[in-house]
Design a protein around this motif. Structure first.
Motif: not given
Lengths: 583, 583
Positions: B38-39, B28, B42, B35, A501, A495, A505-506
């Motif tokens: 989510a990606m 989220v 986004a 992943t 993102h 990721q 997100l992470f």
């Protein structure tokens, strides 16, 4: 016979039986429907009632006590979503094989599914995630029903504790009025006053023929390894190290195997495999022809890959809980036997190996890896790798170390080396969640002296409410909070190569001043300035009381770079060494 | 075709379809297995991604948005206990009929039940508590599978939204590698580019014969009442007040019926029944011969008892969600019809009543009760009852009031009187839990301007983590925190008569300085000193930004005494009045 008399007699018999079965702790969350059970429990002199308002934390707190005491711990809550808050800890208990007794109060049958307040469908609420569910009969005090409720209680405790241990759920329908009649002779039982039925727990063991066949096969192998994951059996260390000694097989010991610390023979323990098994030359050089695996799957991904790459070798998975711990379908033999008994049986039957050449190769590469750890130990700034490499020295003799998931458990795996101290290592590795960690550690602290919790900022945040137990019950705990402001593990995953993102997100920085959270619960908060500061604080921590949080600020990017630098350096050295040996 | 291409095409089709179905918000929680979804999410320009680290709070936050927007809101988390943390909010959504879309990432089939990390059994994880569960097919990009995934998406949104609305759970198995390929034309669909299938939602309606029979029965009755519980339909107020006008039936309006505030005709609204229906004389005097009940069961226990005591009257329960909202088995007729359509149908068919004598009696006793409220309004100290009696004046026009469970919703019921302001009242009354209240209110604040949350200290504590959303997304909220240091409601219950274990099990004082919790999330904290201070702060609150917490310290014992004094005084006055009328 009045409703109140029935209610009281039925519950007093249940609670008396619970105590007879060895239960000493119950975590209660306040509520109305659970009133009769809560009041009867509070009345029992041998039952410790722990109050926790947040049921999610309460359940993890019970889990921690059960993990540390190796005994079932009970939970009680009212009807409705309160019970649903137990779900994460119940799942963790199921997969980490920890015995829990979950008692939920419910509306009586006539108030279910009819729009009554705080009534939800609690039948099989936790689905497949409990070992046993029983919908209890409405309270009655006939001899038959007193026998019934005592027998169900003994059975629930037995099922929770029998390997593989796990959670059991009893759902109690209670009608109003909810107040029991608390009298002096509440817990005096007429029949079998010392307990209704004693359950004799057996252990799994394979027969002589089976073990002889395995011993003969292993006699023909020369390159064997023993892999030990999370296991919690006080006799196992002795048994497995003796087996290793006879077979001259190295033991790849996960930090949760309890084999890295202690008074047993540490000679054949390999503790840096997570680092050197990233190297292709080492993996070829050390190729085994037989693998004996005990306990849960180890934390190390490098080790998992190594196991996968050796599909052609015999792989024995020994599991006293009769599970199926084999995510890559590698096992050639699945052995449903007590791990300790299996080691003892096998030790008695196999021939002692005459050559320790293969073992020596493992030990040499292990030593070489440790020598290279200076790269991590020489870092001046506050660093996550260095912190874990220093833990053995920082922790007092007899400490229990509770480790958060995500990065901390992996860093512990990489940097926490074998030692003669008595240090117990604990973590929530059933489902590997970041939830409930603070509460589990606090529960464990009630049964483990000198508890140290080490965890990241997201994990700490997830269970801030858990600290309430420490404040309320004046539990002593030292918490090392690694604050890299977000999800550090993602910097090591693919990721991180997609910046668009990534932080959203992470990375997920929280930007919180945790000092406020600690103060909310009357704790002491210390922001660690440098390594000397940490050393001094850890020295003082041995006598610290209450909640003590030591925050270590680190950087996610720098941390990733430091790890990579170390891995690359070790890898070069090992390749050099292996080539030298092969010439 | 590569794994990555399949993964990306499948998820892009799903997400594009989600947006076509009108979904605008997804909450989220960070994780690795989720992943790819989510990606891709986004990346969609029309989907707002909200990040929340604590999945329990995340789910309630989504619930709040869905409640306030009357549209399904989606949730996404990784595998393991993360998903279990959604459970309380899912149950609340089910019982309060709020549409939620729950997407959980899962390990692929080959990694299930084999001891793989962070893998739990997620099939039917939420049991009966979701309206629909689907285990999704592993990602593929064939035309057939793209049609499949779009069709499942449309279906999930439709099921969540169809009355009774509720949660739907889709479980997605994802294999590594988990990174999708994000390209510019990601969401361009070849077939049916504007959406795969449009779902036309129907409403339940009974036929002409059925409604005529009901109208004829009601024509023969003279003493009717209309009871309205929690209901969320913008057209209902108009329809039911018109029906009341024709029938001359008083409307007993729960605070969550949305009938106490607004521009509709308030004349026949009874808003103090929770107080005066504690009086036996009033209950006999006002005995009805027919009851029409709409919405959820009302909050008031006094009203519930009144309904139970009138078993012999015709009781119609009208439920557009085809449930069974009848905890005391009182209904003579269960009518599965849209509540608004039923009112309109019936209004067109019944004869207008000529006498309003019975209605006038209700209104007179309602007025008498209000006159006695001076007992509460004249209290000088900070008091819970007085606070709720002043709320109408303190809140700005157009405010949304989110009310905590336990005491606050009951005090609102007692003291929040009808008014011409436009004030929407919200609460989590599906399962009436104290969990997730802060998060639900914050989610609602995204769709409701000028949101005020009023709640007790245990409820605030239970969801402290929820405040993170406000900090992260800069949400404006005003929180009135009633701190009576424990569970105030228990002082009104029979438990309070048993002092031995009362404070331990029920009072449960937290002894927390909440200022620290508020500061942790960069909020403003004000300890209210007196009524003038509160008035000034509420005046200023209209322009306040960020998190604003106004703490009002009260006493549990004094609160109980004040309530009892008020109820006794009203009761005496009403008995006098009723006897006067009957002479």
């Amino acid at each position: 016979m009045s409703h109140q008399e029935s209610l009281t007699a039925y519950l007093a018999a249940f609670v008396a039986e619970l105590v007879h079965c060895g239960i000493t702790d119950i975590v209660v969350s306040p509520g109305s429907r659970s009133t009769p059970m809560a009041m009867v429990m509070a009345e029992h002199p041998d039952l410790q009632v722990h109050i926790h308002v947040d049921e999610r934390s309460a359940a993890f707190f019970a889990l921690g006590m059960a993990k540390a005491s190796n005994r079932p711990v009970a939970l009680l809550c009212t009807s409705g979503t309160a019970a649903a808050n137990y779900f994460p800890a119940i799942i963790e208990a199921r997969y980490s094989r920890v015995p829990l007794l979950v008692f939920t109060a419910d509306r009586p049958h006539e108030l279910r599914e009819v729009g009554a307040p705080q009534a939800i469908d609690q039948i099989h609420l936790y689905g497949q995630h409990v070992k046993w569910f029983a919908e209890m009969a409405p309270p009655e005090r006939s001899n038959e029903m007193i026998r019934y409720v005592r027998s169900v209680c003994a059975r629930a405790v037995a099922i929770a504790g029998q390997a593989p241990a796990g959670p059991v759920h009893l759902n109690f329908p209670f009608r109003e009025p909810l107040i029991p009649r608390l009298e002096d002779d509440l817990f005096q039982l007429t029949d079998r006053p010392k307990g209704y039925v004693k359950v004799h727990h057996g252990e799994s063991i394979i027969n002589d023929d089976q073990i002889r066949q395995i011993a003969e096969k292993i006699n023909r192998k020369t390159k064997g390894i023993i892999v030990c994951g999370n296991i919690d059996d006080g006799c196992f260390a002795e048994a497995v190290t003796k087996l290793s000694d006879i077979l001259k097989f190295p033991i790849l010991a996960d930090p949760l195997s309890q084999l890295r610390s202690g008074g047993h023979n540490l000679e054949n323990i390999i503790d840096t495999y997570d680092t050197f098994l990233r190297n292709e030359d080492a993996k070829k050089f050390l190729k085994p022809d037989v693998i004996l695996r005990f306990g849960a799957m180890p934390v190390s991904k490098a080790l998992s890959i190594f196991l996968k790459e050796n599909l052609e070798s015999d792989q024995y998975v020994i599991d006293g809980g009769s599970g199926w711990r084999d995510p890559f379908a590698l096992s050639t033999d699945m052995i449903y036997s007590s791990e300790t008994l299996f080691c003892q049986q096998l030790s008695a039957l196999v021939e002692e190996k005459t050559s320790d050449h293969y073992l020596k190769q493992w030990l040499a590469i292990n030593e070489l890896t440790k020598e290279n750890m200076s790269i991590v130990k020489d870092i001046n700034e506050l660093s996550e790798g260095k912190l874990f490499s220093q833990l053995v020295d920082l922790l007092p003799e007899g400490a229990t170390l509770f480790v958060g998931n995500s990065m901390p458990i992996r860093d512990l795996d990489s940097f926490f080396l074998k030692n003669k101290k008595s240090i117990k290592v604990m973590a929530n590795r059933g489902a590997n969640g970041i939830d409930g960690t603070v509460s589990t550690a606090l529960g464990a602290a009630l049964y483990s002296k000198s508890l140290y919790l080490i965890l990241g900022d997201l994990t700490f945040f997830h269970d801030i409410n858990g600290l309430f137990a420490a404040k309320r019950q004046q539990i002593d705990i030292n918490i090392i909070l690694i604050n890299n402001n977000g999800g550090g593990i993602f910097s090591f995953l693919p990721q991180s190569e997609h910046p668009k993102h990534f932080e959203l997100l992470f990375g997920t920085p929280l930007d919180l001043e945790f000092e406020f959270a600690v103060k909310l619960f009357n704790g002491h908060f210390t922001k660690i300035k440098d390594w000397d500061h940490l050393k001094n604080e850890m020295e003082r921590s041995k006598d610290a009381t209450g909640i003590n949080v030591y925050e270590i600020l680190t950087s996610r990017d720098r941390n990733r770079d430091e790890h990579r630098k170390f891995w690359n350096s070790v890898s070069q050295e090992i390749s050099k060494y292996v080539k030298g040996e092969q010439m």
